[in-house]
Every structure is written in C-alpha cells, then in structure tokens.
Design a protein around this motif. Structure first.
Motif, PDB file in Angstrom:
ATOM      1  N   LEU A  73      44.216  73.889 -51.074  1.00 55.20           N
ATOM      2  CA  LEU A  73      42.875  73.125 -51.495  1.00 55.20           C
ATOM      3  C   LEU A  73      42.190  74.536 -50.507  1.00 55.20           C
ATOM      4  O   LEU A  73      42.821  75.097 -49.222  1.00 55.20           O
ATOM      5  N   PRO A  74      41.064  74.549 -50.614  1.00 50.97           N
ATOM      6  CA  PRO A  74      39.470  75.102 -49.709  1.00 50.97           C
ATOM      7  C   PRO A  74      39.622  74.125 -48.922  1.00 50.97           C
ATOM      8  O   PRO A  74      40.184  73.430 -48.831  1.00 50.97           O
ATOM      9  N   CYS A 113      44.016  66.032 -41.666  1.00 51.90           N
ATOM     10  CA  CYS A 113      43.912  67.401 -41.493  1.00 51.90           C
ATOM     11  C   CYS A 113      43.174  68.438 -40.812  1.00 51.90           C
ATOM     12  O   CYS A 113      42.345  68.969 -41.631  1.00 51.90           O
ATOM     13  N   TYR A 114      43.705  69.127 -39.731  1.00 50.87           N
ATOM     14  CA  TYR A 114      42.737  70.435 -39.245  1.00 50.87           C
ATOM     15  C   TYR A 114      43.754  71.870 -39.101  1.00 50.87           C
ATOM     16  O   TYR A 114      44.967  71.970 -38.613  1.00 50.87           O
ATOM     17  N   LEU A 115      42.563  72.483 -39.038  1.00 54.75           N
ATOM     18  CA  LEU A 115      43.782  74.076 -38.917  1.00 54.75           C
ATOM     19  C   LEU A 115      42.570  74.416 -37.870  1.00 54.75           C
ATOM     20  O   LEU A 115      41.242  74.617 -38.267  1.00 54.75           O
ATOM     21  N   LYS A 165      37.611  78.944 -34.900  1.00 53.09           N
ATOM     22  CA  LYS A 165      36.782  77.809 -35.474  1.00 53.09           C
ATOM     23  C   LYS A 165      38.016  76.929 -36.026  1.00 53.09           C
ATOM     24  O   LYS A 165      39.171  76.890 -35.531  1.00 53.09           O
ATOM     25  N   ILE A 166      37.309  75.718 -36.282  1.00 52.66           N
ATOM     26  CA  ILE A 166      38.403  74.625 -36.453  1.00 52.66           C
ATOM     27  C   ILE A 166      37.584  73.795 -37.822  1.00 52.66           C
ATOM     28  O   ILE A 166      36.443  74.133 -38.199  1.00 52.66           O
ATOM     29  N   TYR A 167      38.571  73.613 -38.660  1.00 50.74           N
ATOM     30  CA  TYR A 167      38.769  73.082 -40.420  1.00 50.74           C
ATOM     31  C   TYR A 167      39.020  72.414 -40.791  1.00 50.74           C
ATOM     32  O   TYR A 167      40.329  71.706 -40.667  1.00 50.74           O
ATOM     33  N   LEU A 168      38.464  71.599 -41.742  1.00 52.90           N
ATOM     34  CA  LEU A 168      38.920  70.079 -42.152  1.00 52.90           C
ATOM     35  C   LEU A 168      40.017  70.546 -43.577  1.00 52.90           C
ATOM     36  O   LEU A 168      39.336  71.569 -44.464  1.00 52.90           O
ATOM     37  N   THR A 169      41.352  70.742 -44.046  1.00 50.72           N
ATOM     38  CA  THR A 169      42.252  70.694 -44.794  1.00 50.72           C
ATOM     39  C   THR A 169      41.688  69.526 -45.208  1.00 50.72           C
ATOM     40  O   THR A 169      42.312  70.046 -46.946  1.00 50.72           O
ATOM     41  N   TYR A 170      42.191  68.149 -44.957  1.00 53.45           N
ATOM     42  CA  TYR A 170      42.767  67.514 -46.242  1.00 53.45           C
ATOM     43  C   TYR A 170      41.797  65.801 -45.627  1.00 53.45           C
ATOM     44  O   TYR A 170      42.510  66.445 -44.120  1.00 53.45           O
TER      45      TYR A 170
END
Length: 200
Positions: free
Chosen positions: A45-46, A161-163, A168-173
């Motif tokens: 997923l993006p 879930c975050y990466l 930078k921090i991203y929400l992945t799911y």
C-alpha cells in the motif's frame, strides 16, 4: 448463546470424521494462502505522512510522536477508546480486552527483534489513562493522543502501523472493528471449538 443443551455437532464414525476434516483443511489452506496474498498487498500500500509537529503525552509530559519508536524504524500502536471521568468498569470493553490480550508482547522482545515497537495510545487525559493502565496491570507503554485531531494519529479503537524514514513518519496501514481481532488470539482458538464464540 448456544449451550450444550440446545445444540451439538452430528456424530460420525472416525473415517467419516477424517474425510470431512480433510475437506475442510483444503479450505483452511486456501484461506491461509489468501491471507498471505492480502498481507503482501498490505505491505505494498502507499503511505501517508504524519504531520511533523505531532506530539503525544507520556509520563514526562508532551513528547514528539517519533519518540514512541524508541529508536526503531517501525511502530505498531493500538488506540484505546477512553471515556474521561468515567469509572474504569465503564471503559470500552473491546479495547480493554485487546489491551489485556497484548500483554504477551508487552516486553516487546520479539517485535523489537524485527525492529518494531509496540505502544498504546489512550484517547483520554494522560493521568487518567495511566491510572487505568496501572490498575489493569498493563506493562506496555501508554501515551495520550486526546489532544490530536489529524486522521493519521487521532482515531480510537484501531491498530495503526507507522514507518520512520529519516526525519519523517508515515502511516502505512490501519484497521478497526473486526480487523482488531488479531490482537485477541483467544478468538482464533474459540473459532476452532464446537461452540465457537457462543454468539448469535
């Protein structure tokens, strides 16, 4: 609720039992393979960025969201619904069950070995959720996200879930509802018993 007095599986001889079980196992294996395919699609997923100024409240006050990662690249959080000012026995039953079930990973040794940190975000004032956490005997780290309204971090009653990539921090799911059942392995065991979850 189904009770032993009202229902039971049909009785068969052992050979017929094994034959029907083998047919069911074919479906179970197909289900497992589909689950693997879904997990692969989930990983592809993006992702969407968490605002860089996002903070949560912990035992030492307000801290940057990135501090929850504890130096690792990935973070899994469970967002616990919380009703400020209400008695502990009135707090969300499902969230309480999920948080209790996650105690087996509270020391995080296995997740940490994969570079993943687990934490719980409580949707209430930190002092109240910390008192609830202590009363319940939870050992996972808890933080308050009650002051947040951005959709990447503000929802209650969900797994997210975050990466972290560089600064930078991203929400992945994320998932909620029955998607949260992964936190309660007892459901998977109950689903294999004759009476299941004893629900309509």
């Amino acid at each position: 609720m189904t009770t032993p007095a009202t229902a039971a599986p049909p009785v068969a001889d052992h050979d017929d039992f094994d034959r029907q079980l083998e047919e069911l196992r074919k479906r179970e294996k197909a289900h497992t393979r589909e689950g693997d395919a879904i997990a692969a699609a989930r990983r592809r997923l993006p992702m969407t960025e968490v605002p860089p100024d996002t903070t949560v409240v912990g035992p030492d006050g307000e801290v940057p969201f990135g501090d929850i990662f504890e130096g690792r690249d990935e973070l899994v959080v469970y967002s616990h619904m919380f009703y400020p000012g209400e008695p502990w026995e009135w707090q969300c039953e499902g969230c309480t069950r999920n948080s209790r079930s996650m105690q087996h990973v509270a020391d995080q040794a296995e997740l940490n070995a994969y570079g993943v940190t687990f934490a719980i975000l409580g949707h209430g004032p930190y002092d109240e959720i910390a008192a609830f956490r202590d009363f319940m005997g939870y050992t996972a780290p808890w933080y308050s996200n009650a002051h947040l309204d951005h959709p990447t971090v503000a929802h209650a009653g969900r797994i997210a879930c975050y990466l972290r990539r560089d600064d930078k921090i991203y929400l992945t799911y994320w998932t909620t509802g029955r998607g949260d059942e992964v936190l309660s392995p007892s459901f998977a065991l109950l689903d294999r018993t004759a009476y299941g979850r004893r629900e309509v």
